[in-house]
Design an enzyme around this catalytic site. Sequence first.
Site, PDB file in Angstrom:
ATOM      1  N   CYS A   1       0.819  -1.214   0.000  1.00  0.00           N
ATOM      2  CA  CYS A   1       0.000   0.000   0.000  1.00  0.00           C
ATOM      3  C   CYS A   1       0.847   1.255   0.000  1.00  0.00           C
ATOM      4  O   CYS A   1       0.346   2.345  -0.248  1.00  0.00           O
ATOM      5  CB  CYS A   1      -0.943  -0.008   1.203  1.00  0.00           C
ATOM      6  SG  CYS A   1      -2.424  -1.017   0.929  1.00  0.00           S
TER       7      CYS A   1
ATOM      8  N   ASP B   1     -15.671   1.789   1.255  1.00  0.00           N
ATOM      9  CA  ASP B   1     -14.678   0.746   1.023  1.00  0.00           C
ATOM     10  C   ASP B   1     -14.941  -0.006  -0.279  1.00  0.00           C
ATOM     11  O   ASP B   1     -14.023  -0.574  -0.870  1.00  0.00           O
ATOM     12  CB  ASP B   1     -14.663  -0.244   2.191  1.00  0.00           C
ATOM     13  CG  ASP B   1     -14.032   0.364   3.442  1.00  0.00           C
ATOM     14  OD1 ASP B   1     -13.239   1.316   3.288  1.00  0.00           O
ATOM     15  OD2 ASP B   1     -14.335  -0.101   4.545  1.00  0.00           O
TER      16      ASP B   1
ATOM     17  N   ASP C   1     -10.336  -5.894 -18.160  1.00  0.00           N
ATOM     18  CA  ASP C   1      -9.221  -5.705 -19.097  1.00  0.00           C
ATOM     19  C   ASP C   1      -8.245  -4.718 -18.484  1.00  0.00           C
ATOM     20  O   ASP C   1      -8.643  -3.788 -17.769  1.00  0.00           O
ATOM     21  CB  ASP C   1      -9.710  -5.172 -20.449  1.00  0.00           C
ATOM     22  CG  ASP C   1     -10.078  -6.284 -21.419  1.00  0.00           C
ATOM     23  OD1 ASP C   1      -9.165  -7.045 -21.786  1.00  0.00           O
ATOM     24  OD2 ASP C   1     -11.259  -6.374 -21.776  1.00  0.00           O
TER      25      ASP C   1
ATOM     26  N   ASP D   1     -16.282  -6.377 -24.498  1.00  0.00           N
ATOM     27  CA  ASP D   1     -16.854  -7.678 -24.137  1.00  0.00           C
ATOM     28  C   ASP D   1     -18.324  -7.558 -23.743  1.00  0.00           C
ATOM     29  O   ASP D   1     -19.138  -8.449 -24.032  1.00  0.00           O
ATOM     30  CB  ASP D   1     -16.075  -8.292 -22.967  1.00  0.00           C
ATOM     31  CG  ASP D   1     -14.695  -8.776 -23.390  1.00  0.00           C
ATOM     32  OD1 ASP D   1     -14.532  -9.149 -24.568  1.00  0.00           O
ATOM     33  OD2 ASP D   1     -13.791  -8.783 -22.547  1.00  0.00           O
TER      34      ASP D   1
ATOM     35  N   GLY E   1     -12.191   2.385  -7.709  1.00  0.00           N
ATOM     36  CA  GLY E   1     -11.004   1.797  -8.308  1.00  0.00           C
ATOM     37  C   GLY E   1      -9.818   1.879  -7.382  1.00  0.00           C
ATOM     38  O   GLY E   1      -9.938   2.173  -6.184  1.00  0.00           O
TER      39      GLY E   1
ATOM     40  N   THR F   1      -5.567   3.194  -7.462  1.00  0.00           N
ATOM     41  CA  THR F   1      -4.515   3.890  -8.188  1.00  0.00           C
ATOM     42  C   THR F   1      -3.208   3.728  -7.442  1.00  0.00           C
ATOM     43  O   THR F   1      -3.127   4.038  -6.250  1.00  0.00           O
ATOM     44  CB  THR F   1      -4.842   5.394  -8.328  1.00  0.00           C
ATOM     45  OG1 THR F   1      -6.112   5.531  -8.954  1.00  0.00           O
ATOM     46  CG2 THR F   1      -3.804   6.088  -9.171  1.00  0.00           C
TER      47      THR F   1
END
Length: 761
Positions: A423, A456, A473, A496, A546, A548
């Site tokens: 992290c 979260d 992907d 997809d 997401g 990063t």
Amino acid sequence: MQSPQQAVLRDIVLIGGGHSHVGVIRMFGMRPVPGVRLTVVCRDTDTPYSGMLPGYIAGHYGFDEVHIDLRRLAQFAGARFIRARVTGLDRAARRVLLAGRPPLAYDIASINIGSTPQLAGVPGAAEFAVPVKPIFEFNRRWLDLLARVRGHTGMRRIAVVGGGAGGVELLLAMQVRLQNELRSLGRDPQALEFHLFTRGGAILPTHNAWVRHAFERELAARGVHVHRDGEVGSVSGGTLTTARGEVFAVDDVMWLTRAGGAAWLRETGLELDAEGFIRVGDTLQTVTDPQVFAAGDIAAMVNHPLEKAGVFAVRMGAPLAENLRRAVSGRPLLDYRPQRRWLALISTGDRTAVASRGRLGFRGAWVWRWKDWIDRRFMAGFRDLPAMRGAAPAPAAAGTGVELDSEERAQALSAIAMRCGGCGAKVGASVLSRALGALNPVERDDVLIGLKSPDDAAVVRVPAGKAMVHTVDFFRAFIDDPYMFGKIAANHALGDIFAMGAEPQSATAVVTVPPGLEAKVEETLFQMMSGAVEVLNAAGCALVGGHTGEGQELALGFAINGLIDEHLAPIMRKGGMRPGDILVLTKPIGTGTLFAALPLLQVRGRWIDAALESMCASNAGGAQILARHGATACTDLTGFGLLGHLVEMTRPSGVDIEIDLGALPVLDGAEETSAAGILSSLQPANVRLRRALSNQAAFVDHPRYRLLFDPQTAGGLLASVPANAAERCIDDLRTAGYRQACMIGRVLAQGDALAPVRLMP
């Protein structure tokens, strides 16, 4: 060329691809500045060299001989190339404003955009005249005029407005070319009538008397009607009226006068002269803002008024490059002293030229050969570029040569130090919140917890009667434009979902960004995610979260959730092809070989432009059209290449297929690069599937054979469609914008051979 391990400390943004800037790009490529990232912003990839443009018009040169490939040149220099139209400059925030995409941050900006026609003061000129400047737009206009002349019978009258060297040279070149065109068509070359209008009493007023008389004799000998003191008052369809009230019948009007600065410059706060050109000092810095430079025609030197001539733009390249280097390193800048006299070589269209310098003048075929040698040597400097040069070593922060404040210096030391894992490799929360805070992901009622109120994890609702479709992907950046990369990565990930006939619902991003100054990391994230969110929003797909983190290379991926009606609509799958079906492909292939050729400088920039346009085209509409025409099987074309995906479809369907190699839609340049042996690193793995070809030995020399194995990024949809619906399906696809959609083969009953794919030439 910047090393990918180097932290970016300063951004120099070059606005425009004029003669001064191409020199700067090449010089930075030969001697890069560690820690400095160069970005080139231009609306066109091919920038014309004005010295050879008349020869191109006359038919002596081809298109590529007179144009500099900016994308290829930027690739050589390790610079980013942003193909976009500039609309303004926010000097307070130090951002370049762009049409249709987010603004671009800069530390130092330079403007070299040439001049813009000022037609508003002449009624009808904007509607009926063809401005020659800016010359990057001229080729399309010239080709349109060429087509009109070819298709016109009877007399055609062509007027050129502007009696300077540019107007005279253009008129004579046009006359040579158009008369030759008529001869080749078996028509009378004298069916063309040329008129030259000049505001003053003399043509070529800035040249000596001998040169003026030489061109007066040339124009008279060629039957050109010269209208002195013929300032144009108005233009209409079929007529041109002078300020004195004389009316002339004309069919085409070419405009080479009244040029000035682009309209958007008036909103920048930069000091401009009466014609709208940017006032600059001897260092080529604007008199208003030391962080903004200007060169070439767009620059008006306060202490050295210059004629708008290409020779000055070319010669400004070296001092501009040096002062940009000095500006980022905090060193004193140098003054540029333009020469008082210069040599002008003016062609007459017929492989003869006139030399003019001060009081001197001479002409002949040998002058044209001299000019041709000079011009070709100049262009060779931008064509014969060494590929894959060794990158400059990553410097210690104290030795970068870039002037940093104390906080930036600490960040720079941190950026090139050993990086933590786990992290500890995450991007800082403040950087992330600022970059994502400027984005506006689409909101959906079925997203209960997402970026709007982050937690979260995201929470989404699955509506009754719907089934979830999941895909993921992820890949590293293959182009240096983060905004464009974000668009393509999102498009690729959505493929997809569309291929199965589903509706995208939510997306979770996974991002890696090279470490560096916080401001640079934030800018990269903002640009990349702006492009991605633009595509996701258009698809109705909500970005809900997401992760990063830091990485050696920029990379982006998405986990996409989609929804599909589990009862009413059949799910499009890879299996389901039936004998007699027609195979349809919605996009051309060839992205793998083209982007393998880009770092080797073995590709034309416009080939990459076309590939990027194809990769940015969504498959959403194509999937709907295929489903409407009863597609029996479908998949999106990605890394396994055309053959790999065909094999994936034949196995569960229990069929064989026949592929027409000659019908395959192929991106421009892909055959050339694959024939040269420039292939994707994934190609060897894909080639192992050649055993699926029943007659591959007979086709290994076919120019499209290697493209069967070429891995695709954001490729098209590959589907089987009932034969009675195939033609209507193709028509609808092309109408919807899939211009190269076509039938590439047919589905056969399964035979005895183990190899399910047969090729046809």
